[in-house]
Design a protein around this motif. Structure first.
Motif, PDB file in Angstrom:
ATOM      1  N   LEU A 103       0.971  -0.829   0.127  1.00 29.98           N
ATOM      2  CA  LEU A 103       0.032   0.027  -0.517  1.00 29.98           C
ATOM      3  C   LEU A 103       0.824   1.551  -0.024  1.00 29.98           C
ATOM      4  CD1 LEU A 103      -2.819  -1.128   2.366  1.00 29.98           C
ATOM      5  CD2 LEU A 103      -2.590  -1.559   0.344  1.00 29.98           C
ATOM      6  N   ARG A 104       0.971   1.765  -1.521  1.00 29.56           N
ATOM      7  CA  ARG A 104       1.388   3.626  -1.433  1.00 29.56           C
ATOM      8  C   ARG A 104       0.416   4.634  -1.091  1.00 29.56           C
ATOM      9  NH1 ARG A 104       6.430   4.510  -1.294  1.00 29.56           N
ATOM     10  NH2 ARG A 104       6.567   1.819  -2.825  1.00 29.56           N
ATOM     11  N   PHE A 105       0.783   5.492   0.085  1.00 29.74           N
ATOM     12  CA  PHE A 105      -0.518   6.533   0.676  1.00 29.74           C
ATOM     13  C   PHE A 105       0.667   7.244  -0.729  1.00 29.74           C
ATOM     14  CE2 PHE A 105      -1.044   4.097   3.989  1.00 29.74           C
ATOM     15  CZ  PHE A 105      -2.499   3.948   4.112  1.00 29.74           C
ATOM     16  N   ALA A 106      -0.533   8.509  -0.996  1.00 24.88           N
ATOM     17  CA  ALA A 106      -0.065  10.217  -1.249  1.00 24.88           C
ATOM     18  C   ALA A 106      -0.336  10.421  -0.302  1.00 24.88           C
ATOM     19  CB  ALA A 106      -1.720   9.965  -3.164  1.00 24.88           C
ATOM     20  N   ASP A 107       0.355  12.098  -1.470  1.00 20.38           N
ATOM     21  CA  ASP A 107       0.709  13.125  -0.680  1.00 20.38           C
ATOM     22  C   ASP A 107      -1.215  13.672  -0.245  1.00 20.38           C
ATOM     23  OD1 ASP A 107       2.942  12.734  -0.399  1.00 20.38           O
ATOM     24  OD2 ASP A 107       4.162  14.593  -1.930  1.00 20.38           O
ATOM     25  N   SER A 108      -2.099  13.035  -1.159  1.00 21.63           N
ATOM     26  CA  SER A 108      -2.989  14.156  -0.404  1.00 21.63           C
ATOM     27  C   SER A 108      -3.838  13.359  -0.135  1.00 21.63           C
ATOM     28  CB  SER A 108      -3.770  14.351  -1.738  1.00 21.63           C
ATOM     29  OG  SER A 108      -4.482  12.966  -2.459  1.00 21.63           O
ATOM     30  N   CYS A 109      -3.552  11.980   0.434  1.00 23.61           N
ATOM     31  CA  CYS A 109      -4.130  11.486   1.718  1.00 23.61           C
ATOM     32  C   CYS A 109      -4.586  11.745   2.961  1.00 23.61           C
ATOM     33  CB  CYS A 109      -3.142  10.536   2.581  1.00 23.61           C
ATOM     34  SG  CYS A 109      -2.470  10.272   3.767  1.00 23.61           S
ATOM     35  N   PRO A 110      -6.019  11.432   3.812  1.00 27.95           N
ATOM     36  CA  PRO A 110      -6.711  13.129   4.785  1.00 27.95           C
ATOM     37  C   PRO A 110      -5.947  12.438   6.410  1.00 27.95           C
ATOM     38  CG  PRO A 110      -7.370  10.051   4.286  1.00 27.95           C
ATOM     39  CD  PRO A 110      -6.477  10.515   3.216  1.00 27.95           C
ATOM     40  N   VAL A 111      -5.809  13.325   6.995  1.00 24.28           N
ATOM     41  CA  VAL A 111      -4.892  13.014   7.787  1.00 24.28           C
ATOM     42  C   VAL A 111      -6.303  12.581   8.885  1.00 24.28           C
ATOM     43  CG1 VAL A 111      -3.612  14.407   9.657  1.00 24.28           C
ATOM     44  CG2 VAL A 111      -2.903  14.623   6.779  1.00 24.28           C
ATOM     45  N   TYR A 112      -5.815  12.167   9.911  1.00 20.68           N
ATOM     46  CA  TYR A 112      -6.377  12.047  11.034  1.00 20.68           C
ATOM     47  C   TYR A 112      -6.179  12.009  12.441  1.00 20.68           C
ATOM     48  CZ  TYR A 112      -8.326   7.545   8.073  1.00 20.68           C
ATOM     49  OH  TYR A 112      -9.301   7.059   7.232  1.00 20.68           O
ATOM     50  N   PHE A 113      -7.257  12.930  13.025  1.00 22.38           N
ATOM     51  CA  PHE A 113      -7.221  13.238  14.382  1.00 22.38           C
ATOM     52  C   PHE A 113      -7.728  13.140  14.930  1.00 22.38           C
ATOM     53  CE2 PHE A 113      -6.119  16.922  11.062  1.00 22.38           C
ATOM     54  CZ  PHE A 113      -5.203  17.690  12.175  1.00 22.38           C
ATOM     55  N   ASP A 114      -7.283  13.264  16.769  1.00 21.00           N
ATOM     56  CA  ASP A 114      -8.389  12.975  17.805  1.00 21.00           C
ATOM     57  C   ASP A 114      -8.563  14.121  18.399  1.00 21.00           C
ATOM     58  OD1 ASP A 114      -6.165  12.387  19.362  1.00 21.00           O
ATOM     59  OD2 ASP A 114      -5.475  10.684  18.771  1.00 21.00           O
ATOM     60  N   ARG A 115      -8.940  13.903  20.181  1.00 25.26           N
ATOM     61  CA  ARG A 115      -9.729  14.510  20.783  1.00 25.26           C
ATOM     62  C   ARG A 115      -7.804  15.285  21.176  1.00 25.26           C
ATOM     63  NH1 ARG A 115     -15.113  14.910  22.518  1.00 25.26           N
ATOM     64  NH2 ARG A 115     -16.330  13.318  21.551  1.00 25.26           N
ATOM     65  N   LEU A 196     -14.874   0.875  -2.855  1.00 23.88           N
ATOM     66  CA  LEU A 196     -13.773   0.159  -2.310  1.00 23.88           C
ATOM     67  C   LEU A 196     -12.311   0.984  -1.664  1.00 23.88           C
ATOM     68  CD1 LEU A 196     -13.617  -2.009  -0.258  1.00 23.88           C
ATOM     69  CD2 LEU A 196     -12.727  -3.158  -1.508  1.00 23.88           C
ATOM     70  N   ILE A 197     -11.190   1.158  -2.691  1.00 18.16           N
ATOM     71  CA  ILE A 197     -10.115   1.732  -2.786  1.00 18.16           C
ATOM     72  C   ILE A 197      -9.918   3.102  -2.925  1.00 18.16           C
ATOM     73  CG2 ILE A 197      -7.862   1.329  -3.473  1.00 18.16           C
ATOM     74  CD1 ILE A 197      -7.686  -1.445  -4.224  1.00 18.16           C
ATOM     75  N   PRO A 198      -9.534   3.407  -1.901  1.00 14.47           N
ATOM     76  CA  PRO A 198      -9.786   5.430  -2.064  1.00 14.47           C
ATOM     77  C   PRO A 198      -8.208   5.570  -3.053  1.00 14.47           C
ATOM     78  CG  PRO A 198      -8.870   4.967   0.094  1.00 14.47           C
ATOM     79  CD  PRO A 198      -9.390   3.636  -0.609  1.00 14.47           C
ATOM     80  N   GLU A 199      -8.701   6.745  -3.864  1.00 12.67           N
ATOM     81  CA  GLU A 199      -7.691   7.250  -5.087  1.00 12.67           C
ATOM     82  C   GLU A 199      -6.440   7.670  -4.474  1.00 12.67           C
ATOM     83  OE1 GLU A 199      -9.956  10.950  -6.617  1.00 12.67           O
ATOM     84  OE2 GLU A 199     -11.156   9.724  -7.892  1.00 12.67           O
ATOM     85  N   TYR A 200      -6.186   8.370  -3.522  1.00 15.06           N
ATOM     86  CA  TYR A 200      -5.029   8.388  -2.925  1.00 15.06           C
ATOM     87  C   TYR A 200      -4.505   7.132  -1.833  1.00 15.06           C
ATOM     88  CZ  TYR A 200      -7.178   7.635   2.450  1.00 15.06           C
ATOM     89  OH  TYR A 200      -7.751   6.812   3.337  1.00 15.06           O
ATOM     90  N   VAL A 201      -5.255   6.153  -2.251  1.00 15.82           N
ATOM     91  CA  VAL A 201      -4.008   5.109  -1.832  1.00 15.82           C
ATOM     92  C   VAL A 201      -3.570   4.306  -3.380  1.00 15.82           C
ATOM     93  CG1 VAL A 201      -3.467   2.976  -1.222  1.00 15.82           C
ATOM     94  CG2 VAL A 201      -4.330   4.434   0.610  1.00 15.82           C
ATOM     95  N   SER A 202      -2.343   3.626  -3.011  1.00 13.57           N
ATOM     96  CA  SER A 202      -2.357   3.011  -4.700  1.00 13.57           C
ATOM     97  C   SER A 202      -1.810   1.571  -4.378  1.00 13.57           C
ATOM     98  CB  SER A 202      -1.055   4.218  -5.492  1.00 13.57           C
ATOM     99  OG  SER A 202       0.062   3.564  -4.626  1.00 13.57           O
TER     100      SER A 202
END
Length: 207
Positions: A103-115, A196-202
């Motif tokens: 799995l390869r994540f593009a620089d446009s991948c989402p960023v996860y935050f939390d509390r 199923l597979i988002p655009e930001y993951v190859s």
């Protein structure tokens, strides 16, 4: 039924650049971890944390401890989707013994935050960046603000829209006493499997 509240961020050019920089490093952490997931076939979030957190934290000190945890979560979640989902063409059950794809994540991948990395109070939203906290004015209906006190917050995801606006999506558990249409946008069942597979993951398959 689960709910999603979307909050667009009115960024200055400097704030936009800071969020882009955060996203790039977040993707770098994901891509550093992904080969280990491929080779070890381990993608449980807790196990990945124990095995790789300290090395990733040392390698990417600017990202901060909690954001490294969030990147581990992002890889674990994507690996579960790609490697375990019954509709995934890369589910190893379809080809027993075959090597897992990378799995390869593009620089446009989402960023996860939390509390720990994002907080909300009346009139203001504050989130972590590598250059300190970034604050935005926040205008939400009182009913939506009440959701954050009543509901269990499952995920906070930062994405960039096609119009170059960064947007936060808050994913919350069902609130039985709430009126869904008045409070937030319902998330349709089966939405995850529709694309199923988002655009930001190859997905790189080894011959």
């Amino acid at each position: 039924m689960n709910f999603q509240i979307r909050v667009p961020l009115n960024t200055s050019p400097e704030q936009y650049a800071r969020l882009c920089a955060l996203r790039v490093v977040f993707a770098q952490v994901c891509n550093q971890l992904a080969p280990s997931v491929k080779h070890s076939r381990v993608w449980n979030r807790v196990t990945l944390h124990h095995l790789h957190y300290h090395a990733l934290r040392a390698q990417f000190p600017a990202l901060g401890s909690q954001m490294v945890c969030n990147a581990i979560y992002a890889v674990s979640k994507m690996a579960r989707l790609i490697y375990q989902h019954p509709q995934s063409p890369f589910n190893p059950a379809l080809k027993p013994g075959a090597a897992l794809p990378l799995l390869r994540f593009a620089d446009s991948c989402p960023v996860y935050f939390d509390r720990h990395t994002l907080s909300i109070k009346p009139g203001q939203l504050s989130l972590f960046t590598m250059d300190g906290r970034m604050r935005f004015d926040l205008t939400l209906e009182p009913e939506k603000l009440a959701i954050f006190e009543q509901a269990k917050l499952r995920e906070i995801v930062l994405n960039e829209r096609t119009d170059k606006v960064f947007e936060l999506s808050f994913h919350l558990d069902t609130i039985e006493a709430a009126e869904p249409d008045a409070l937030a946008e319902p998330v349709a069942q089966g939405a995850a499997s529709a694309a199923l597979i988002p655009e930001y993951v190859s997905v790189e398959v080894t011959p």
